[in-house]
Design an enzyme around this catalytic site. Structure first.
Site, PDB file in Angstrom:
ATOM      1  N   SER A  48       0.950  -1.167  -0.039  1.00  0.00           N
ATOM      2  CA  SER A  48      -0.101  -0.011   0.137  1.00  0.00           C
ATOM      3  C   SER A  48       0.572   1.224  -0.135  1.00  0.00           C
ATOM      4  CB  SER A  48      -1.144   0.106   1.168  1.00  0.00           C
ATOM      5  OG  SER A  48      -0.308   0.453   2.165  1.00  0.00           O
ATOM      6  N   LYS A  91       0.879   4.912   6.635  1.00  0.00           N
ATOM      7  CA  LYS A  91       0.220   5.717   5.498  1.00  0.00           C
ATOM      8  C   LYS A  91       0.934   7.228   5.852  1.00  0.00           C
ATOM      9  CE  LYS A  91      -2.860   2.575   4.791  1.00  0.00           C
ATOM     10  NZ  LYS A  91      -2.478   1.631   3.775  1.00  0.00           N
TER      11      LYS A  91
END
Length: 191
Positions: A48, A91
């Site tokens: 990701s 993230k």
């Protein structure tokens, strides 16, 4: 006389062993304090955050700096995934309190307060900033996060209906990823 020398040697060996034990306990205690309050090693699992981070990268996460300063836009942060125990996400912060983060979808740029942001340094090539449209205003004490590989990231966009608009509370942030130390060929400071 021989008995006294033997007794002194045993006492000397015991003192030396106790001295080593003391140093080992201090090292264990300092290691515990550092891991608990200052930094930790984290291993990336998944794709990701590609192009910045790859599956299997090992990172040093600074757990201390956010105790003294607010999170900054574009920091890479680690936080627990609230739907699965012992699972952590990594993230990039895109939105800070007061920001409106939006995208019209279909390859349009991400905007913060109506202005497009330049994501060329970290966005995985060939991947749209967002395929789906969204608009979120970041509330106090929260951040809006996105993965660098937007087509394969369960980030704030994925959780828009979670009761907090997909925002991550400051208190959930475990730390900011600073440095990749493995694999050896990719060692370096993260941006």
């Amino acid at each position: 006389m021989a008995r006294r020398k033997k007794k002194n040697r045993v006492g000397s060996v015991m003192r030396e062993l106790l001295g080593w034990l003391f140093y080992i306990l201090i090292i264990i205690g300092l290691t515990y304090l550092i891991i608990t309050y200052v930094g930790q090693r984290t291993r990336v699992s998944g794709s990701s955050m590609e192009k910045t981070l790859s599956d299997g990268d090992n990172l040093i996460v600074d757990k201390l700096s956010y105790r003294f300063q607010e999170p900054k836009r574009f920091d890479i942060v680690v936080f627990p995934y609230k739907y699965e125990e012992n699972t952590y996400y990594i993230k990039r912060i895109i939105g800070l309190p007061g920001d409106t983060v939006a995208c019209k979808g279909s390859g349009e740029p991400i905007t913060v307060n109506g202005k497009p942001i330049d994501e060329s340094a970290y966005l995985k090539s060939g991947v749209n900033p967002s395929d789906s449209p969204f608009s979120v205003t970041v509330t106090d004490g929260n951040v809006f996060v996105l993965g660098d590989n937007r087509s394969n990231s369960r980030d704030s966009r994925y959780h828009l209906d979670d009761g907090n608009n997909g925002l991550v509370p400051y208190d959930d942030i475990q730390g900011v990823a600073l440095f990749r130390f493995w694999p050896f060929t990719r060692i370096g400071i993260l941006n």
